[in-house]
Enzyme design. Structure first.
Site, PDB file in Angstrom:
ATOM      1  N   ILE A  12       8.458  -5.385  -1.430  1.00 46.51           N
ATOM      2  CA  ILE A  12       8.080  -6.496  -2.317  1.00 46.51           C
ATOM      3  C   ILE A  12       9.326  -7.041  -3.022  1.00 46.51           C
ATOM      4  O   ILE A  12       9.452  -8.249  -3.238  1.00 46.51           O
ATOM      5  CB  ILE A  12       7.012  -6.045  -3.341  1.00 46.51           C
ATOM      6  N   TYR A 139       1.475   9.560  -8.747  1.00 46.13           N
ATOM      7  CA  TYR A 139       2.093   8.236  -8.594  1.00 46.13           C
ATOM      8  C   TYR A 139       1.571   7.281  -9.670  1.00 46.13           C
ATOM      9  O   TYR A 139       2.338   6.646 -10.400  1.00 46.13           O
ATOM     10  CB  TYR A 139       1.815   7.681  -7.188  1.00 46.13           C
ATOM     11  N   LEU A 186      -2.749   0.769   5.634  1.00 40.80           N
ATOM     12  CA  LEU A 186      -3.666   0.336   6.695  1.00 40.80           C
ATOM     13  C   LEU A 186      -3.069  -0.713   7.638  1.00 40.80           C
ATOM     14  O   LEU A 186      -3.015  -0.502   8.860  1.00 40.80           O
ATOM     15  CB  LEU A 186      -4.942  -0.222   6.031  1.00 40.80           C
TER      16      LEU A 186
HETATM   17  N1  UDP Z   1      -6.874   3.480   6.119  1.00 41.00           N
HETATM   18  C1  UDP Z   1      -7.368   3.820   7.365  1.00 41.00           C
HETATM   19  N2  UDP Z   1      -6.479   4.210   8.334  1.00 41.00           N
HETATM   20  C2  UDP Z   1      -5.131   4.264   8.111  1.00 41.00           C
HETATM   21  C3  UDP Z   1      -4.636   3.893   6.838  1.00 41.00           C
HETATM   22  C4  UDP Z   1      -5.541   3.520   5.856  1.00 41.00           C
HETATM   23  O1  UDP Z   1      -8.570   3.786   7.605  1.00 41.00           O
HETATM   24  O2  UDP Z   1      -4.371   4.630   9.031  1.00 41.00           O
HETATM   25  C5  UDP Z   1      -7.817   3.062   5.060  1.00 41.00           C
HETATM   26  C6  UDP Z   1      -7.742   3.935   3.806  1.00 41.00           C
HETATM   27  O3  UDP Z   1      -8.568   5.059   3.954  1.00 41.00           O
HETATM   28  C7  UDP Z   1      -8.230   2.962   2.733  1.00 41.00           C
HETATM   29  C8  UDP Z   1      -7.751   1.599   3.232  1.00 41.00           C
HETATM   30  O4  UDP Z   1      -7.456   1.769   4.632  1.00 41.00           O
HETATM   31  O5  UDP Z   1      -9.628   2.955   2.695  1.00 41.00           O
HETATM   32  C9  UDP Z   1      -6.494   1.120   2.540  1.00 41.00           C
HETATM   33  O6  UDP Z   1      -5.546   2.158   2.574  1.00 41.00           O
HETATM   34  P1  UDP Z   1      -4.034   1.924   2.190  1.00 41.00           P
HETATM   35  O7  UDP Z   1      -3.308   3.231   2.329  1.00 41.00           O
HETATM   36  O8  UDP Z   1      -3.481   0.761   2.953  1.00 41.00           O
HETATM   37  O9  UDP Z   1      -4.087   1.454   0.673  1.00 41.00           O
HETATM   38  P2  UDP Z   1      -4.589   2.210  -0.655  1.00 41.00           P
HETATM   39  O10 UDP Z   1      -5.708   1.363  -1.160  1.00 41.00           O
HETATM   40  O11 UDP Z   1      -5.009   3.587  -0.292  1.00 41.00           O
HETATM   41  O12 UDP Z   1      -3.409   2.166  -1.536  1.00 41.00           O
END
Ligand code: UDP
Length: 326
Positions: A12, A139, A186
């Site tokens: 960012i 965190y 994700l």
């Molecule tokens: N997620 C997933 N598979 C992955 C990574 C993330 O299904 O390989 C899901 C995760 O469980 C959450 C959403 O995607 O429900 C967003 O996750 P991310 O880590 O991107 O962001 P967070 O909201 O956890 O900071």
């Protein structure tokens, strides 16, 4: 304005540097490249070093800045659980040195990169800034600790400071994209799995209490985040000391992201569903009225199609990311 951006080689931070330069600001970067990328650096003066070195930090401020935007931090939730002291030391102690230099006259205003993780897992959606802050991992606690420290120092000394609490940063801007190691998020995991056979992508649970059973998050394009930081340094003198959510006010499910990515990339994506990832709340969506009213900020690129299109452009052109790992 003459602006110091800490973490300006990060995801960012680098996008914000690009936007600041486009607006004619005079930017300098402080980074130690622990997670940032030299290839993401703009051609601006660089102060290479760690925020933990207080004499280095005060030397950076020999010529005072108009504003500091502070991104530099570790941000992996899982790692913060297994190695919390690494996070408290880097994020909190490092920020203390920076805030001290600003309080001593090193800069006129301070914009801090905070996170929705300070809220933890609230029941009520959307999340407003007055929602109690109950972070559920180290965190989030380090970011909240910095918010307190910054707020107390800003009140005592009288410099304006704002904490921007981001929801799920996503997307890419020209030449700059998301490249973490390890990558846990994700969208980059999903898109990297299409260009790198060593990356597997799975959906973490489809038995949540949401319409399609997968978790809902509020994805915000880094181009919109960058604009919000510029508006914040421009408006902070009038705003004073406050916290502002940066999100769209709308949420998308993991399943919706997969479908959108499949449509935009033209690939069939049918991921395996595995068990829930520990600590994932079903739904996190920001209320963004405060950002709209105080900063006059309206997300313009944070529709899912723009986010996935821009992220896919980055990942398909950079299948190895910045390709600068040892
Ligand atoms: N997620 C997933 N598979 C992955 C990574 C993330 O299904 O390989 C899901 C995760 O469980 C959450 C959403 O995607 O429900 C967003 O996750 P991310 O880590 O991107 O962001 P967070 O909201 O956890 O900071």
């Amino acid at each position: 304005m003459r602006v110091l951006v800490t973490g300006g080689a990060g995801y960012i931070g680098s996008a914000t540097v690009q936007a600041l330069l486009a607006k004619g600001h005079d930017v300098e970067i402080l980074d130690n490249f622990s997670t940032g990328h030299r290839k993401a650096l703009a051609d601006v003066p660089l102060h290479e070093g760690t925020l933990l070195d207080d004499s280095f930090v005060s030397s950076v401020f020999a010529n005072p800045f108009d504003a500091v935007i502070h991104f530099a931090a570790f941000s992996l939730v899982g790692e913060s659980v297994t190695d919390p002291l690494k996070y408290y030391r880097n994020n909190v102690a490092g920020s203390l040195n920076l805030i001290k230099s600003v309080a001593d006259g090193g800069a006129k205003r301070f914009v801090f990169s905070s996170t929705a993780a300070v809220y933890g897992e609230p029941d009520k959606m959307p999340i407003v800034e007055s929602t109690p802050t109950v972070p559920v991992n180290p965190y989030g606690r380090t970011k909240l600790a910095i918010e307190y420290c910054l707020g107390d120092a800003a009140s005592a000394v009288g410099f304006p400071a704002v904490a921007l609490r981001y929801f799920n940063a996503a997307g890419a801007v020209p030449g700059l994209g998301e490249d973490h190691e390890p990558e846990t998020h994700l969208i980059p995991r999903l898109l990297r799995s299409l260009v790198d056979e060593n990356v597997s992508f799975k959906i973490f649970g489809n038995d949540y209490d949401t319409p399609d059973g997968t978790c809902i998050r509020d994805y915000i394009h880094i181009a919109d985040l960058a604009v919000a930081h510029i508006k914040a340094i421009e408006a902070v003198d009038e705003i004073g000391l406050t916290q502002i959510n940066l999100g769209t006010g709308d949420g998308q499910s993991v399943q919706e992201i997969v479908e959108c990515a499949s449509r935009i990339t033209g690939r069939e994506i049918s991921p395996a569903i595995t068990s829930r990832r520990a600590g994932d709340p079903p739904r996190l969506v920001a209320a963004n009225d405060k950002a709209k009213s105080i900063l006059g900020w309206i997300p313009k690129k944070s529709d899912l199609d723009s986010i996935i299109t821009d992220a896919w452009n980055w990942h398909s052109n950079n299948p190895d990311g910045y390709n600068d790992r040892g």
